[in-house]
Motif scaffolding. Structure first.
Motif, PDB file in Angstrom:
ATOM      1  N   UNK A   1      -3.346   2.263   7.864  1.00 10.42           N
ATOM      2  CA  UNK A   1      -3.586   1.208   8.853  1.00 10.42           C
ATOM      3  C   UNK A   1      -4.974   0.599   8.656  1.00 10.42           C
ATOM      4  N   UNK A   2      -5.951   1.461   8.435  1.00 12.34           N
ATOM      5  CA  UNK A   2      -7.316   0.989   8.189  1.00 12.34           C
ATOM      6  C   UNK A   2      -7.378   0.221   6.877  1.00 12.34           C
ATOM      7  N   UNK A   3      -6.727   0.772   5.843  1.00 14.57           N
ATOM      8  CA  UNK A   3      -6.772   0.134   4.525  1.00 14.57           C
ATOM      9  C   UNK A   3      -6.049  -1.206   4.521  1.00 14.57           C
ATOM     10  N   UNK A   4      -4.968  -1.335   5.290  1.00 14.71           N
ATOM     11  CA  UNK A   4      -4.266  -2.630   5.343  1.00 14.71           C
ATOM     12  C   UNK A   4      -5.135  -3.668   6.052  1.00 14.71           C
ATOM     13  N   UNK A   5      -5.901  -3.234   7.067  1.00 13.80           N
ATOM     14  CA  UNK A   5      -6.811  -4.147   7.762  1.00 13.80           C
ATOM     15  C   UNK A   5      -7.945  -4.583   6.831  1.00 13.80           C
ATOM     16  N   UNK A   6      -8.492  -3.635   6.066  1.00  9.31           N
ATOM     17  CA  UNK A   6      -9.550  -3.961   5.109  1.00  9.31           C
ATOM     18  C   UNK A   6      -9.033  -4.912   4.038  1.00  9.31           C
ATOM     19  N   UNK A   7      -7.828  -4.641   3.561  1.00  4.18           N
ATOM     20  CA  UNK A   7      -7.232  -5.472   2.527  1.00  4.18           C
ATOM     21  C   UNK A   7      -6.930  -6.872   3.056  1.00  4.18           C
ATOM     22  N   UNK A   8      -6.491  -6.944   4.310  1.00  4.48           N
ATOM     23  CA  UNK A   8      -6.219  -8.245   4.932  1.00  4.48           C
ATOM     24  C   UNK A   8      -7.508  -9.059   5.021  1.00  4.48           C
ATOM     25  N   UNK A   9      -8.601  -8.413   5.391  1.00  8.39           N
ATOM     26  CA  UNK A   9      -9.891  -9.106   5.466  1.00  8.39           C
ATOM     27  C   UNK A   9     -10.320  -9.606   4.090  1.00  8.39           C
ATOM     28  N   UNK A  10     -10.101  -8.785   3.067  1.00  2.91           N
ATOM     29  CA  UNK A  10     -10.430  -9.189   1.700  1.00  2.91           C
ATOM     30  C   UNK A  10      -9.596 -10.390   1.278  1.00  2.91           C
ATOM     31  N   UNK A  11      -8.294 -10.329   1.540  1.00  5.15           N
ATOM     32  CA  UNK A  11      -7.390 -11.417   1.166  1.00  5.15           C
ATOM     33  C   UNK A  11      -7.775 -12.710   1.872  1.00  5.15           C
TER      34      UNK A  11
ATOM     35  N   UNK B   1      -9.108   2.477  -4.107  1.00  6.58           N
ATOM     36  CA  UNK B   1      -8.268   3.174  -3.131  1.00  6.58           C
ATOM     37  C   UNK B   1      -7.833   4.572  -3.602  1.00  6.58           C
ATOM     38  N   UNK B   2      -7.896   4.813  -4.877  1.00  5.61           N
ATOM     39  CA  UNK B   2      -7.526   6.141  -5.380  1.00  5.61           C
ATOM     40  C   UNK B   2      -8.584   7.202  -5.063  1.00  5.61           C
ATOM     41  N   UNK B   3      -9.782   6.747  -4.708  1.00  8.46           N
ATOM     42  CA  UNK B   3     -10.868   7.690  -4.391  1.00  8.46           C
ATOM     43  C   UNK B   3     -10.707   8.214  -2.964  1.00  8.46           C
ATOM     44  N   UNK B   4     -10.789   9.528  -2.769  1.00  8.50           N
ATOM     45  CA  UNK B   4     -10.657  10.100  -1.422  1.00  8.50           C
ATOM     46  C   UNK B   4     -11.751   9.608  -0.487  1.00  8.50           C
ATOM     47  N   UNK B   5     -11.423   9.588   0.809  1.00 10.55           N
ATOM     48  CA  UNK B   5     -12.392   9.218   1.838  1.00 10.55           C
ATOM     49  C   UNK B   5     -12.677  10.444   2.688  1.00 10.55           C
TER      50      UNK B   5
ATOM     51  N   UNK C   1       0.817  -1.216   0.000  1.00 11.23           N
ATOM     52  CA  UNK C   1       0.000   0.000   0.000  1.00 11.23           C
ATOM     53  C   UNK C   1       0.851   1.265   0.000  1.00 11.23           C
ATOM     54  N   UNK C   2       1.938   1.259   0.770  1.00 11.72           N
ATOM     55  CA  UNK C   2       2.817   2.443   0.780  1.00 11.72           C
ATOM     56  C   UNK C   2       3.441   2.660  -0.598  1.00 11.72           C
ATOM     57  N   UNK C   3       3.878   1.560  -1.222  1.00  9.88           N
ATOM     58  CA  UNK C   3       4.482   1.681  -2.554  1.00  9.88           C
ATOM     59  C   UNK C   3       3.442   2.124  -3.577  1.00  9.88           C
TER      60      UNK C   3
ATOM     61  N   UNK D   1      -5.339   7.314  -2.269  1.00  8.45           N
ATOM     62  CA  UNK D   1      -5.607   8.721  -1.953  1.00  8.45           C
ATOM     63  C   UNK D   1      -4.961   9.102  -0.618  1.00  8.45           C
ATOM     64  N   UNK D   2      -4.490  10.346  -0.547  1.00  7.72           N
ATOM     65  CA  UNK D   2      -3.818  10.832   0.662  1.00  7.72           C
ATOM     66  C   UNK D   2      -4.733  10.805   1.880  1.00  7.72           C
ATOM     67  N   UNK D   3      -6.039  10.903   1.654  1.00  4.99           N
ATOM     68  CA  UNK D   3      -6.992  10.921   2.775  1.00  4.99           C
ATOM     69  C   UNK D   3      -7.244   9.521   3.354  1.00  4.99           C
ATOM     70  N   UNK D   4      -6.720   8.488   2.709  1.00  7.55           N
ATOM     71  CA  UNK D   4      -6.929   7.116   3.190  1.00  7.55           C
ATOM     72  C   UNK D   4      -5.925   6.788   4.299  1.00  7.55           C
ATOM     73  N   UNK D   5      -6.418   6.246   5.398  1.00  2.00           N
ATOM     74  CA  UNK D   5      -5.583   5.815   6.511  1.00  2.00           C
ATOM     75  C   UNK D   5      -5.016   4.433   6.164  1.00  2.00           C
TER      76      UNK D   5
END
Length: 198
Positions: A154-164, A194-198, A138-140, A148-152
């Motif tokens: 830590x939250x996105x990695x948790x969401x992605x982990x749940x998806x995976x 993920x490119x869409x702002x939150x 996600x950082x890369x 998007x810069x407005x995406x947290x």
């Protein structure tokens, strides 16, 4: 002259024998006796490297972590396009025969009623490794404008982990309804969002 034993190779052979036992008879059939028989070794020889059943299983999980980590390192995350990000996530989802084989142990361990503490530690290590790997991706991907810069993160990695994990479970238990192409499509759609702002 005494025979020189490659201990690392011997451990690898034992773990491979464990995988064959899983393939032939299921996870419940894994024991020091069954692995010894499959490896063509004595129980004492197996016990020299892995005193308990859980030791063999924990080693298998750790080796799987190493394999996945190596595959991720081979990807060019410095130029983490969406294609690279998708490829990175597909590494950890069991859409190939080898990944499905290895993930059977993950699924069986999750279903265990009273897991061995060593196995529990290995599962925790697996979860932490996956989460850290997702954060790296996600950082890369953010550096390339994919998050998007407005995406947290830590939250996105948790969401992605749940998806995976969810896709892994579906791909493992019923690959006909969750084939590799559909898994990849869902991963790509999530990453595009993920490119869409939150």
């Amino acid at each position: 002259m005494p025979k020189i034993v490659d201990h690392e190779e011997r451990r690898r052979e034992i773990v491979e024998a464990m995988w064959r036992v899983v393939e032939q008879a299921g996870f419940a059939a894994v024991s020091i006796r069954s692995v010894a028989a499959e490896a063509g070794m004595s129980k004492a020889a197996i016990g020299h490297y892995f005193p308990k059943r859980s030791d063999v299983i924990a080693s298998a999980v750790e080796r799987d972590i190493g394999t996945v980590t190596s595959e991720l390192v081979e990807l060019d995350l410095d130029t983490c396009t969406i294609d690279v990000a998708v490829a990175a996530l597909m590494v950890v989802i069991p859409t190939t025969e080898q990944r499905r084989r290895h993930s059977q142990v993950w699924l069986s361990l999750l279903a265990a009623q009273d897991p061995d503490p060593d196995i529990s530690r290995s599962l925790t290590h697996l979860n932490v490794t996956v989460r850290v790997g997702l954060m790296v991706v996600l950082r890369a991907f953010r550096k390339q404008g994919g998050v998007a810069a407005s995406r947290d993160l830590l939250v996105e990695s948790a969401r992605l982990h749940a998806l995976v994990d969810g896709l892994s479970l579906q791909a493992l238990t019923d690959p006909t309804t969750m084939p590799p192409g559909q898994v990849e499509t869902l991963v790509r759609l999530h990453l595009e969002d993920l490119a869409q702002p939150r």
